[in-house]
Design an enzyme around this catalytic site. Structure first.
Site, PDB file in Angstrom:
ATOM      1  N   ASP A  20       3.196 -63.905  99.305  1.00  0.00           N
ATOM      2  CA  ASP A  20       4.524 -63.329  99.515  1.00  0.00           C
ATOM      3  C   ASP A  20       4.713 -62.894 100.965  1.00  0.00           C
ATOM      4  O   ASP A  20       3.821 -62.261 101.546  1.00  0.00           O
ATOM      5  CB  ASP A  20       4.687 -62.115  98.587  1.00  0.00           C
ATOM      6  CG  ASP A  20       6.071 -61.500  98.692  1.00  0.00           C
ATOM      7  OD1 ASP A  20       7.048 -62.203  98.417  1.00  0.00           O
ATOM      8  OD2 ASP A  20       6.173 -60.304  99.066  1.00  0.00           O
ATOM      9  N   GLU A  62       4.873 -68.604 101.099  1.00  0.00           N
ATOM     10  CA  GLU A  62       6.284 -68.245 100.947  1.00  0.00           C
ATOM     11  C   GLU A  62       6.788 -67.810 102.317  1.00  0.00           C
ATOM     12  O   GLU A  62       6.845 -66.635 102.647  1.00  0.00           O
ATOM     13  CB  GLU A  62       6.480 -67.125  99.921  1.00  0.00           C
ATOM     14  CG  GLU A  62       7.944 -66.920  99.518  1.00  0.00           C
ATOM     15  CD  GLU A  62       8.611 -65.680 100.104  1.00  0.00           C
ATOM     16  OE1 GLU A  62       9.842 -65.583 100.017  1.00  0.00           O
ATOM     17  OE2 GLU A  62       7.917 -64.795 100.659  1.00  0.00           O
TER      18      GLU A  62
HETATM   19  C1  OTU Z   1       9.819 -62.026  99.333  1.00  0.00           C
HETATM   20  O1  OTU Z   1      10.941 -62.592  99.983  1.00  0.00           O
HETATM   21  C2  OTU Z   1      10.121 -61.968  97.846  1.00  0.00           C
HETATM   22  O2  OTU Z   1      10.396 -63.251  97.359  1.00  0.00           O
HETATM   23  C3  OTU Z   1      11.264 -61.034  97.619  1.00  0.00           C
HETATM   24  O3  OTU Z   1      11.665 -61.015  96.274  1.00  0.00           O
HETATM   25  C4  OTU Z   1      10.831 -59.669  98.072  1.00  0.00           C
HETATM   26  O4  OTU Z   1      11.948 -58.809  98.032  1.00  0.00           O
HETATM   27  C5  OTU Z   1      10.282 -59.659  99.493  1.00  0.00           C
HETATM   28  O5  OTU Z   1       9.434 -60.755  99.794  1.00  0.00           O
HETATM   29  C6  OTU Z   1       9.432 -58.440  99.694  1.00  0.00           C
HETATM   30  O6  OTU Z   1       8.276 -58.501  98.904  1.00  0.00           O
HETATM   31  O7  OTU Z   1      13.127 -61.307 102.310  1.00  0.00           O
HETATM   32  O8  OTU Z   1      14.959 -61.998 100.569  1.00  0.00           O
HETATM   33  O9  OTU Z   1      11.862 -64.506 105.518  1.00  0.00           O
HETATM   34  O10 OTU Z   1      12.894 -64.100 103.096  1.00  0.00           O
HETATM   35  O11 OTU Z   1       9.520 -63.358 102.412  1.00  0.00           O
HETATM   36  C7  OTU Z   1      13.642 -62.434 100.350  1.00  0.00           C
HETATM   37  C8  OTU Z   1      11.008 -64.350 104.457  1.00  0.00           C
HETATM   38  C9  OTU Z   1      12.711 -61.950 101.409  1.00  0.00           C
HETATM   39  C10 OTU Z   1      11.675 -63.514 103.418  1.00  0.00           C
HETATM   40  C11 OTU Z   1      10.876 -63.442 102.165  1.00  0.00           C
HETATM   41  C12 OTU Z   1      11.245 -62.300 101.315  1.00  0.00           C
END
Ligand code: OTU
Length: 655
Positions: free
Chosen positions: A300, A342
């Site tokens: 993540d 991700e």
């Molecule tokens: C991830 O996404 C997860 O998929 C999200 O659900 C979480 O809220 C977040 O991390 C924190 O744990 O900002 O809008 O540029 O886009 O890593 C999603 C990268 C997020 C980010 C992504 C993040």
């Protein structure tokens, strides 16, 4: 930094050899019983250690070599890897061997991913177990359960604020149930995928509580500042990820009387990977998850794990080194474990995380965003360009292709790619946001904005696949023509996802054309986060409608079952080779897939008007005169142009 490692590589190799010579006796002594119980297994472990140690040592030296306690941490990390092997069950050790014999198993066309929230799909882990037949009927072989760990009450970012990586949220079940579920899934040919939320913990994690209580050792686990001096310096160059939560990336913690780095919500505290103790602690959590039977960890928010003053603190070289070091540890102790990156960032940066030594799998945010872009514009020039120039990734790795996720849609295409096909990137993003949030007169989409930034004008889009593709609007207007078009769009997008190569990832609910759920605005813990509009509770109340081909949901569901089954039979859909070709028609996307001796020519019409591909081009790219469209069974000949109905797609095999 990389340069100096190269220059010193001989020295580094010598140091690596000396260090393992010194550490190995310690490790052997510590694991005496486990070695005696499985001497052949231990031999494999030592062979993997010998193979991986030089690179692991070099990475850790580069990251933490300047730390006064470097050799202590190195020893502790190695011992943790040894203990992880010791605790690995015979079934998982057997899996390690199976994977070693077939390392690219995930490139098979039989792979199909699904992602869901356990509570919203089936209430609990026990409920999920009962619902497995539903997933098996879809043909799922990869199951991503979104964060199901202990988390703060109320808003916990859908579980992405983890309070303990070793405790399942008690409302969902227990760790024993999760481990048993992993076993069951594996027996049925389904790989369990969980999140490795390693950029941050919740502010209720034991480490955070200790930091708050003033324990200096744990204050070093986070980025904590006595006043605004340094936060202000960082904030000057940081992107605001959740600007509607707060401005800037730092949160004042009343309990500690200090500022704390929080990239996302204020209750998500960023971990300090400059501290080797953090790396080691998280490596132990990784081993724990691997040993309950997780086969893929979704890394993540990878982009954010290393901070550097004067930069946006995203995609720093050390972020790659950290993941590579985790990767090396996994290869040693639990080699079946894979990583999925991700990184929802600029496409140049996305691919940098992908390699067999780093993340073997990666979300493909560009394909996702550009499918929606093409649906809005009815033109494929940007999508085709991206497929032509940005599809190839490191040998042996695979994209995870998706259309929707639990997150928002961001328009992460490259500005120069857009300009190269005559599109003004800034204006285009504004158009796309307006189009998908229903702010455009010609739009069919019912989405809502996410994290609109008043300063930069940036925004992302929330909404379910079906609502964004026009089904919500069409149903509201009771317009059968619009309903038909929306259904066609939904199937068209899925056809691309299922045929492009890599692992297709279904967002559960989309197969039944689930519409937006506006109820989240009544829940104070969710009202501030529009992504809940598309995190819809699964509706089990009327399963009979899934067989009702007259309803859009039933039709889509059955068509998807058919397409999935079709995909699994086609060797050409395995692997990753994809060649996009110029269809000479701005609305038609054309690409060739070939693998293991089979070749398929795919053409997809992104417009609501009939389109044609000239006979010449059909012969040229289809490599033949007579074809069978696998999708409809129709026989075609290249004596005449290929005619595609609105939003039609064909998968052509030469006959
Ligand atoms: C991830 O996404 C997860 O998929 C999200 O659900 C979480 O809220 C977040 O991390 C924190 O744990 O900002 O809008 O540029 O886009 O890593 C999603 C990268 C997020 C980010 C992504 C993040």
């Amino acid at each position: 930094m990389r340069g100096s490692i190269m220059a010193d590589s001989e020295w580094t190799r010598a140091q690596a050899a000396r260090s393992i010579e010194r550490l190995l006796p310690r490790l052997r002594a510590e694991l005496a019983d486990a070695r005696a119980a499985d001497p052949a297994g231990w031999e494999c472990f030592e062979a993997r250690l010998a193979r991986e140690w030089p690179r692991l040592f070099a990475l850790l030296l580069q990251l933490y070599g300047g730390h006064y306690d470097f050799f202590y941490h190195l020893e502790q990390i190695l011992l943790a890897a040894g203990r992880a092997w010791e605790q690995r069950s015979p079934a998982l050790r057997a899996l390690d061997e199976r994977r070693a014999a077939d390392p690219f198993w995930y490139q098979s066309q039989r792979m199909l991913g699904a992602v869901l929230y356990v509570d919203r799909f089936a209430g609990t882990l026990a409920g999920l177990r009962e619902r497995l037949p539903y997933l098996e009927q879809l043909g799922i072989t990869y199951l991503h359960l979104m964060p199901l760990f202990l988390s703060p009450e109320g808003n916990n970012d859908g579980g992405y604020a983890v309070s303990s990586y070793r405790t399942v949220n008690p409302a969902i079940g227990t760790m024993d149930e999760l481990a048993a579920l992993a076993d069951t899934l594996r027996e049925r040919g389904i790989s369990l995928v969980l999140d490795f939320v390693f950029n941050h913990t919740s502010n209720e994690h034991e480490w955070a509580l200790k930091a708050r209580a003033g324990d200096p050792e744990y204050q070093e686990f986070y980025h904590i500042f006595p006043d605004r001096t340094i936060p202000d310096q960082y904030d000057r160059t940081l992107r605001e990820i959740f600007p509607s939560v707060r401005r800037g990336s730092f949160t004042w913690d009343e309990g500690m009387g200090r500022w704390i780095w929080t990239t996302f919500n204020s209750f998500q505290w960023d971990l300090n990977y400059a501290n080797p103790a953090v790396f080691r602690a998280m490596a132990e959590e990784m081993f724990f998850l691997a040993n309950i039977g997780v086969e893929v960890l979704r890394l993540d928010a990878v982009a954010f794990i290393w901070k550097r003053l004067g930069t946006n603190s995203e995609n720093q070289p050390e972020a790659h080194s950290i993941i590579q070091a985790f990767n090396a540890l996994a290869r040693i102790a639990c080699p079946a474990l894979l990583f999925k990156s991700e990184a929802i960032v600029h496409p140049d940066e996305v691919v940098r995380y992908i390699s067999l030594d780093e993340a073997q799998l990666s979300y493909n945010p560009l394909l996702m965003a550009l499918c929606w872009e093409a649906l809005a514009t009815r033109e494929v020039r940007l999508l085709a360009r991206a497929l032509a120039t940005r599809w190839r990734i490191a040998e042996g790795c695979a994209w995870v292709n998706y259309l929707r996720s639990h997150d928002d849609i961001g328009w992460t295409f490259d500005d120069d790619d857009a300009r190269a096909v005559g599109i003004d990137p800034w204006g285009h993003r504004r158009f796309l946001n307006a189009f998908y949030t229903g702010d455009h007169p010609a739009s069919f989409a019912r989405g809502v904005p996410f994290q609109a930034n008043p300063t930069t004008g940036d925004a992302r889009v929330s909404g379910t696949l079906a609502s964004l593709a026009g089904l919500e609007q069409a149903l509201q207007e009771h317009n059968p023509i619009l309903i038909d078009l929306a259904v066609r769009r939904i199937l068209l997008l899925h056809s691309v996802m299922l045929s492009a190569g890599g692992i297709p990832l279904l967002y559960i609910g989309d197969e039944l054309a689930t519409l937006n759920d506006y109820g989240f605005t009544h829940d104070p813990a969710r009202a501030g986060d529009s992504r809940w509009i598309h995190r819809v509770a699964f509706d089990w109340t009327r399963p009979e409608r899934w067989s009702d081909m007259a309803s859009p949901a039933g039709y889509i569901y059955n068509e998807l079952l058919r397409l999935i089954a079709l995909r699994k039979e086609q060797e050409a859909f395995g692997g990753s080779a994809l060649e996009v070709f110029d269809t000479g028609n701005p609305h038609l996307l054309g690409y060739v897939r070939h693998n293991n001796g089979q070749r398929l020519t795919c053409v997809a019409n992104f417009s609501e008007r009939p389109q044609t591909l000239t006979a010449n081009r059909l012969r040229l790219h289809g490599l033949g005169y007579r074809f069978c469209d696998l999708n409809t069974g129709a026989r075609l000949s290249a004596d005449e142009a290929l005619a595609l109905a609105p939003y039609q797609f064909v998968w052509l095999e030469t006959v």
